[in-house]
Design an enzyme around this catalytic site. Structure first.
Site, PDB file in Angstrom:
ATOM      1  N   ARG A  11      32.555  87.581  27.921  1.00 11.33           N
ATOM      2  CA  ARG A  11      33.793  86.808  27.300  1.00 11.33           C
ATOM      3  C   ARG A  11      34.464  87.858  26.364  1.00 11.33           C
ATOM      4  NH1 ARG A  11      31.887  83.404  22.111  1.00 11.33           N
ATOM      5  NH2 ARG A  11      29.919  84.399  21.633  1.00 11.33           N
ATOM      6  N   SER A  52      36.090  80.860  20.631  1.00 14.18           N
ATOM      7  CA  SER A  52      34.947  81.055  21.556  1.00 14.18           C
ATOM      8  C   SER A  52      35.101  82.019  22.910  1.00 14.18           C
ATOM      9  CB  SER A  52      34.175  79.877  21.609  1.00 14.18           C
ATOM     10  OG  SER A  52      33.976  79.472  20.590  1.00 14.18           O
ATOM     11  N   GLU A  98      41.984  68.992  28.336  1.00 14.46           N
ATOM     12  CA  GLU A  98      41.796  69.975  29.270  1.00 14.46           C
ATOM     13  C   GLU A  98      42.482  69.459  30.549  1.00 14.46           C
ATOM     14  OE1 GLU A  98      39.185  68.600  27.660  1.00 14.46           O
ATOM     15  OE2 GLU A  98      38.228  70.347  26.317  1.00 14.46           O
ATOM     16  N   PHE A 137      33.653  72.065  30.681  1.00 15.92           N
ATOM     17  CA  PHE A 137      34.992  71.338  30.593  1.00 15.92           C
ATOM     18  C   PHE A 137      35.717  71.504  31.581  1.00 15.92           C
ATOM     19  CE2 PHE A 137      33.246  71.922  25.962  1.00 15.92           C
ATOM     20  CZ  PHE A 137      32.629  70.769  25.915  1.00 15.92           C
TER      21      PHE A 137
END
Lengths: 275, 312
Positions: free
Chosen positions: B8, B35, B56, B81
């Site tokens: 990430r 995040s 979302e 999600f």
């Protein structure tokens, strides 16, 4: 302000489009009659009066966009697109047939003039928000219009989209709710009462207008007011009649997804051409 | 493989580089930009960053609309999600029309750790793989993530990229290439083939080292593109080694193991052992504890190799 002559012409166009919708659905014997007829007047004003679009160049970057969030009213959209010469009127006979470019719900990859794929309710308005953002990022003058059903706004995503459009101050976005009061299972207020709609959009910081969705002058005036508002998105709550224009279809939830029979088509066309 | 980098982190840095190179790159997030690391992009290009808030479904639709308006959107949130909550939005508004949207999901798999099973996606690869028109990427490490994100940006069409949370061992060179649809043979071998994806490729390399000490020659193939699967490379490995062990931080149903088994069943059936979660959700724990508990370590891969050699 439209002249009397302009109003007469647009009303005549809307009448023709209703005839096209009925013939199309009669041929396919599948599709949504009531919600297509209730939306015709708003869509007539958009396609024949308000929107900047070019049927000979559907991909023109600076065009205004139309997102039919209530995708089951595809026949109304196809009638408008054929009427504006995006494709031959002859094609309308192929609605919902295998291999046709006129799918049961709008498909941007198959039908010239369709800007996004819709059909799963609640999703078109989010795409309209994205289109309005893209127009602003590209400094393009495009305005984005999206037409929702009043049953459709029961989807939570609609309110997520409403929140985001106001948050990002999308003055180039206009959502119209085709408030015909009926959905498949019955009256919208009985199935799931989401009203009052105007105050809800207002509470999400939208500019809100309410109009008679069959009054051409009033619809056009609402679009004038929407365009004058540059800081906030505009919601136009258009009060309409499901099945509008054909007395025996009007106000009936049972005609939500039913195509006219031979007899019904004959009576409907007679009624429409008599007016 | 001593150095460790979080995929990430590389994603966030690569987005900034792409943003400098191409002003059509826009980024969306759903209140997780710290995040997912998209915050790096938001700081340099605030006008091209859209926080959708905790919504979302709408983020997914906005991304589709931005793509319809000519932009190249990267929409990010956690894998549970992205692939879960927004599945139908991805299906209808992105995959069905073939929109040029990149869905980059971080926190994939069980190494999310202490947040527990609710936040650990063990099914996202299977879900995304089943969608027509969707390309599914799962890079092994930091360097490959940078290359994969660049490949996704250059590719015209919908792409799902699965990244992780924690730091993972570096397998690839810093300037490695990524070709969508192509796997990579990282180590040659003749007795069996490990086919890994994501962080499990590094475990497969370790397992091959251990087996080499026992004079067992294991090939290691890395699959960075779950879909379209590099079927030729998979069949070649099956033909030449006669046994396959798949390794993924995901359910064995429908992900890499499922894809490899489908390809082999139709092309060249050989014995297969699938290492992954066996139809179960994860639980709270540290990433390393979870990998060990659910059988996702080099030692487990060695055991799978021994089982399959007995079946061969």
């Amino acid at each position: 302000m439209l002249t009397d002559q302009q109003i007469r012409e647009l009303e005549e166009t809307a009448r023709h489009l209703r005839v096209e919708v009925l013939k199309m659905l009669h041929t396919s014997q599948s599709g949504h009659t009531g919600g297509s007829l209730s939306a015709i007047d708003v869509m007539t004003v958009l396609y024949y009066q308000r929107m900047r679009h070019n049927p000979s160049n559907p991909a023109w970057e600076d065009r205004d966009r139309f997102v039919l969030s209530k995708g089951h009213a595809a026949p109304a959209l196809y009638a408008c697109l054929a009427g504006c010469d995006y494709f031959p009127r002859e094609d309308l006979k192929t609605l919902r047939r295998l291999g046709s470019h006129l799918q049961g719900h709008p498909d941007m990859n198959k039908t010239p003039g369709v800007d996004v794929c819709t059909g799963s309710l609640g999703q078109g308005i989010s795409q309209a928000v994205g289109l309005a953002m893209a127009a602003r990022l590209g400094s393009r003058p495009s305005r984005v219009y999206t037409l929702l059903g009043d049953g459709e706004v029961q989807e939570g995503q609609v309110w997520e989209a409403a929140m985001s459009a106001a948050h990002y101050g999308l003055g180039n976005l206009c959502a119209i709710v085709d408030q015909n009061g009926l959905q498949i299972d019955g009256a919208t207020e009985d199935v799931m009462n989401v009203g009052p709609l105007g105050p809800k959009f207002l509470a999400f910081n939208w500019h809100v207008l309410e109009v008679d969705g069959h009054d051409i002058q009033a619809i056009n005036r609402a679009f004038d007011e929407a365009e004058a508002e540059t800081e906030r998105p505009t919601a136009i709550i258009a009060r309409t009649v499901k099945g509008k224009g054909v007395s025996f279809f009007e106000h009936k939830a049972s005609y939500h997804g039913v195509a006219p029979s031979d007899d019904e088509l004959e009576r409907a066309l007679a009624a429409l051409s008599l007016r | 493989m001593s150095e460790k980098i979080a995929t990430r982190d590389v994603y966030g840095q690569t987005l900034v580089e792409l943003g400098r190179e191409n002003n059509k790159i826009v980024v969306l997030d759903a209140d997780l930009s710290g995040s997912t690391k998209t915050k790096l992009f938001s700081k340099e290009f605030p006008e091209r960053f859209f926080n959708a808030g905790i919504a979302e479904a709408n983020m997914t639709g906005m991304a589709a609309g931005l793509a319809a308006g000519g932009m190249i959107p990267f929409a990010s949130t956690f894998a549970v999600f992205a692939a879960g909550r927004a599945f139908e939005q991805i299906r209808q508004s992105i995959a069905y029309p073939g929109m040029n949207v990149k869905i980059v999901a971080t926190h994939g798999g069980i190494t999310v750790g202490e947040d527990g099973g609710s936040h650990q996606s063990v099914e996202d690869l299977a879900i995304m793989r089943s969608l027509p028109k969707m390309t599914v990427l799962c890079p092994a490490d930091g360097p490959e993530t940078g290359a994969a994100i660049r490949a996704a940006a250059a590719y015209e069409g919908p792409v799902y990229v699965r990244l992780g949370r924690g730091k993972v061992p570096v397998v690839f060179d810093q300037d490695c290439d990524f070709t969508i649809g192509k796997g990579v043979t990282l180590r040659d071998g003749s007795d069996l083939t490990f086919i890994g994806t994501g962080l499990m490729t590094a475990e497969a390399l370790k397992a091959a080292e251990i087996l080499a000490e026992e004079n067992i020659s294991a090939r290691v193939v890395h699959i960075g593109t779950i879909k379209p699967l590099d079927i030729d490379l998979v069949l070649k490995a099956a033909r030449e080694t006669g046994a396959v062990v798949t390794a993924e931080e995901h359910s064995v149903i429908g992900g890499l193991g499922g894809a490899v088994c489908e390809a082999l069943a139709e092309g060249f059936p050989v014995p297969v052992e699938r290492v992954g979660l066996r139809d179960e959700f994860g639980q709270s724990g540290t990433a390393d504890e979870l990998l060990s508990h659910y059988g996702l370590t080099a030692a487990h891969l060695v055991e799978a190799a021994e089982r399959i050699l007995a079946r061969k």
